[in-house]
Design a protein around this motif. Structure first.
Motif, PDB file in Angstrom:
ATOM      1  N   LEU A   1       0.819  -1.220   0.000  1.00  0.00           N
ATOM      2  CA  LEU A   1       0.000   0.000   0.000  1.00  0.00           C
ATOM      3  C   LEU A   1       0.853   1.271   0.000  1.00  0.00           C
ATOM      4  N   GLY A   2       2.108   1.145   0.309  1.00  0.00           N
ATOM      5  CA  GLY A   2       2.984   2.319   0.285  1.00  0.00           C
ATOM      6  C   GLY A   2       3.891   2.400   1.486  1.00  0.00           C
ATOM      7  N   LEU A   3       4.753   3.390   1.450  1.00  0.00           N
ATOM      8  CA  LEU A   3       5.701   3.613   2.527  1.00  0.00           C
ATOM      9  C   LEU A   3       4.985   4.117   3.771  1.00  0.00           C
ATOM     10  N   VAL A   4       5.327   3.541   4.898  1.00  0.00           N
ATOM     11  CA  VAL A   4       4.741   3.940   6.167  1.00  0.00           C
ATOM     12  C   VAL A   4       5.035   5.419   6.436  1.00  0.00           C
ATOM     13  N   GLU A   5       6.225   5.842   6.070  1.00  0.00           N
ATOM     14  CA  GLU A   5       6.619   7.241   6.290  1.00  0.00           C
ATOM     15  C   GLU A   5       5.630   8.211   5.637  1.00  0.00           C
ATOM     16  N   LEU A   6       5.126   7.855   4.462  1.00  0.00           N
ATOM     17  CA  LEU A   6       4.177   8.722   3.753  1.00  0.00           C
ATOM     18  C   LEU A   6       2.759   8.609   4.308  1.00  0.00           C
ATOM     19  N   LEU A   7       2.512   7.580   5.119  1.00  0.00           N
ATOM     20  CA  LEU A   7       1.168   7.365   5.674  1.00  0.00           C
ATOM     21  C   LEU A   7       1.056   7.798   7.131  1.00  0.00           C
ATOM     22  N   LYS A   8       2.145   8.291   7.697  1.00  0.00           N
ATOM     23  CA  LYS A   8       2.106   8.744   9.101  1.00  0.00           C
ATOM     24  C   LYS A   8       1.072   9.854   9.244  1.00  0.00           C
ATOM     25  N   GLY A   9       0.223   9.713  10.256  1.00  0.00           N
ATOM     26  CA  GLY A   9      -0.803  10.710  10.519  1.00  0.00           C
ATOM     27  C   GLY A   9      -2.007  10.624   9.595  1.00  0.00           C
TER      28      GLY A   9
ATOM     29  N   PRO B   1     -20.504  -4.639   9.690  1.00  0.00           N
ATOM     30  CA  PRO B   1     -19.530  -3.549   9.542  1.00  0.00           C
ATOM     31  C   PRO B   1     -18.690  -3.697   8.279  1.00  0.00           C
ATOM     32  N   LEU B   2     -17.965  -2.628   7.948  1.00  0.00           N
ATOM     33  CA  LEU B   2     -17.025  -2.686   6.829  1.00  0.00           C
ATOM     34  C   LEU B   2     -15.946  -3.726   7.128  1.00  0.00           C
ATOM     35  N   GLU B   3     -15.502  -4.397   6.087  1.00  0.00           N
ATOM     36  CA  GLU B   3     -14.443  -5.393   6.246  1.00  0.00           C
ATOM     37  C   GLU B   3     -13.144  -4.704   6.629  1.00  0.00           C
ATOM     38  N   ARG B   4     -12.387  -5.363   7.491  1.00  0.00           N
ATOM     39  CA  ARG B   4     -11.088  -4.854   7.910  1.00  0.00           C
ATOM     40  C   ARG B   4     -10.039  -5.895   7.539  1.00  0.00           C
ATOM     41  N   PRO B   5      -9.468  -5.776   6.330  1.00  0.00           N
ATOM     42  CA  PRO B   5      -8.463  -6.760   5.928  1.00  0.00           C
ATOM     43  C   PRO B   5      -7.233  -6.687   6.830  1.00  0.00           C
ATOM     44  N   SER B   6      -6.528  -7.798   6.925  1.00  0.00           N
ATOM     45  CA  SER B   6      -5.304  -7.851   7.723  1.00  0.00           C
ATOM     46  C   SER B   6      -4.257  -6.930   7.129  1.00  0.00           C
ATOM     47  N   VAL B   7      -3.459  -6.340   8.004  1.00  0.00           N
ATOM     48  CA  VAL B   7      -2.370  -5.470   7.567  1.00  0.00           C
ATOM     49  C   VAL B   7      -1.098  -5.863   8.302  1.00  0.00           C
ATOM     50  N   LYS B   8       0.030  -5.518   7.705  1.00  0.00           N
ATOM     51  CA  LYS B   8       1.316  -5.713   8.363  1.00  0.00           C
ATOM     52  C   LYS B   8       2.278  -4.653   7.856  1.00  0.00           C
ATOM     53  N   VAL B   9       3.284  -4.366   8.659  1.00  0.00           N
ATOM     54  CA  VAL B   9       4.334  -3.427   8.277  1.00  0.00           C
ATOM     55  C   VAL B   9       5.642  -4.205   8.257  1.00  0.00           C
ATOM     56  N   GLU B  10       6.308  -4.148   7.101  1.00  0.00           N
ATOM     57  CA  GLU B  10       7.606  -4.801   6.958  1.00  0.00           C
ATOM     58  C   GLU B  10       8.539  -3.887   6.198  1.00  0.00           C
ATOM     59  N   ASN B  11       9.717  -3.686   6.752  1.00  0.00           N
ATOM     60  CA  ASN B  11      10.745  -2.867   6.103  1.00  0.00           C
ATOM     61  C   ASN B  11      10.217  -1.486   5.702  1.00  0.00           C
ATOM     62  N   GLY B  12       9.373  -0.907   6.567  1.00  0.00           N
ATOM     63  CA  GLY B  12       8.871   0.435   6.313  1.00  0.00           C
ATOM     64  C   GLY B  12       7.780   0.520   5.263  1.00  0.00           C
ATOM     65  N   ILE B  13       7.186  -0.617   4.908  1.00  0.00           N
ATOM     66  CA  ILE B  13       6.113  -0.646   3.897  1.00  0.00           C
ATOM     67  C   ILE B  13       4.866  -1.249   4.528  1.00  0.00           C
ATOM     68  N   LEU B  14       3.717  -0.623   4.265  1.00  0.00           N
ATOM     69  CA  LEU B  14       2.435  -1.128   4.758  1.00  0.00           C
ATOM     70  C   LEU B  14       1.859  -2.084   3.710  1.00  0.00           C
ATOM     71  N   TYR B  15       1.471  -3.274   4.164  1.00  0.00           N
ATOM     72  CA  TYR B  15       0.874  -4.288   3.281  1.00  0.00           C
ATOM     73  C   TYR B  15      -0.537  -4.608   3.765  1.00  0.00           C
ATOM     74  N   VAL B  16      -1.408  -4.910   2.821  1.00  0.00           N
ATOM     75  CA  VAL B  16      -2.764  -5.363   3.128  1.00  0.00           C
ATOM     76  C   VAL B  16      -2.938  -6.754   2.542  1.00  0.00           C
ATOM     77  N   ARG B  17      -3.713  -7.587   3.235  1.00  0.00           N
ATOM     78  CA  ARG B  17      -3.946  -8.965   2.780  1.00  0.00           C
ATOM     79  C   ARG B  17      -5.106  -8.956   1.789  1.00  0.00           C
ATOM     80  N   GLU B  18      -4.829  -9.315   0.563  1.00  0.00           N
ATOM     81  CA  GLU B  18      -5.843  -9.347  -0.493  1.00  0.00           C
ATOM     82  C   GLU B  18      -6.303 -10.774  -0.686  1.00  0.00           C
ATOM     83  N   VAL B  19      -7.626 -10.960  -0.788  1.00  0.00           N
ATOM     84  CA  VAL B  19      -8.175 -12.303  -0.968  1.00  0.00           C
ATOM     85  C   VAL B  19      -8.625 -12.532  -2.386  1.00  0.00           C
TER      86      VAL B  19
END
Length: 161
Positions: free
Chosen positions: A54-62, A143-161
């Motif tokens: 999904l992108g760099l965590v640094e760009l998603l801060k805040g 409710p809205l679905e909340r897919p799993s997320v993880k942060v690795e090496n400064g990148i945010l990932y979402v679990r796509e099914v």
């Protein structure tokens, strides 16, 4: 040749023809089953869940209810296709992120974040979800679905099914 001998030969011929036809059918069936299985098996395989960047965590801060569009490769039966999706991302601080699917749980329309009203709104049938994705009005059943997320090496990932 007597009629009895002719009858026995005819009977024997019919028996051998039937036997050969039966054996041919069994062999054909034995060869067809694996071929048919190989041809239709991909249609029954479940897609593998994959992590999508999904992108760099640094760009998603805040980030607060920030819409992010992304693409990924998906295999559907025999077809490899590029899929496009979008999600809303909120930075909870401490390296934790919440991601909400934009797909309304009623009939699958795409919801929008309304900054003034501070809720997600589905334009199709008036579904309204609060900041945490819970239904507060309209027909959505959950409710809205909340897919799993993880942060690795400064990148945010979402679990796509």
């Amino acid at each position: 040749m007597t009629s009895e001998t002719h009858f026995e030969q005819s009977k024997r011929r019919t028996f051998f023809k039937s036997g050969i036809a039966f054996i041919s059918g069994v062999i054909s069936l034995a060869m067809a089953v694996p071929l048919i299985g190989a041809a239709i098996a991909p249609a029954f395989k479940k897609g593998q869940k994959k992590w999508v960047d999904l992108g760099l965590v640094e760009l998603l801060k805040g980030a607060r209810h920030k819409k992010i569009n992304y693409t990924f490769q998906a295999k559907d039966g025999w077809v490899q296709a590029t899929r496009e999706r979008s999600v809303y991302v909120t930075d909870e601080g401490g390296g934790r992120f919440v991601v909400f699917s934009r797909v309304c749980t009623h009939l699958g329309c795409l919801v929008r974040w309304d900054e003034k009203k501070r809720h997600y709104h589905c334009p199709c049938h008036g579904g309204i979800f609060d900041e945490t994705g819970n239904v507060i009005a309209g027909p959505p059943p959950r409710p809205l679905e909340r897919p799993s997320v993880k942060v690795e090496n400064g990148i945010l990932y979402v679990r796509e099914v």
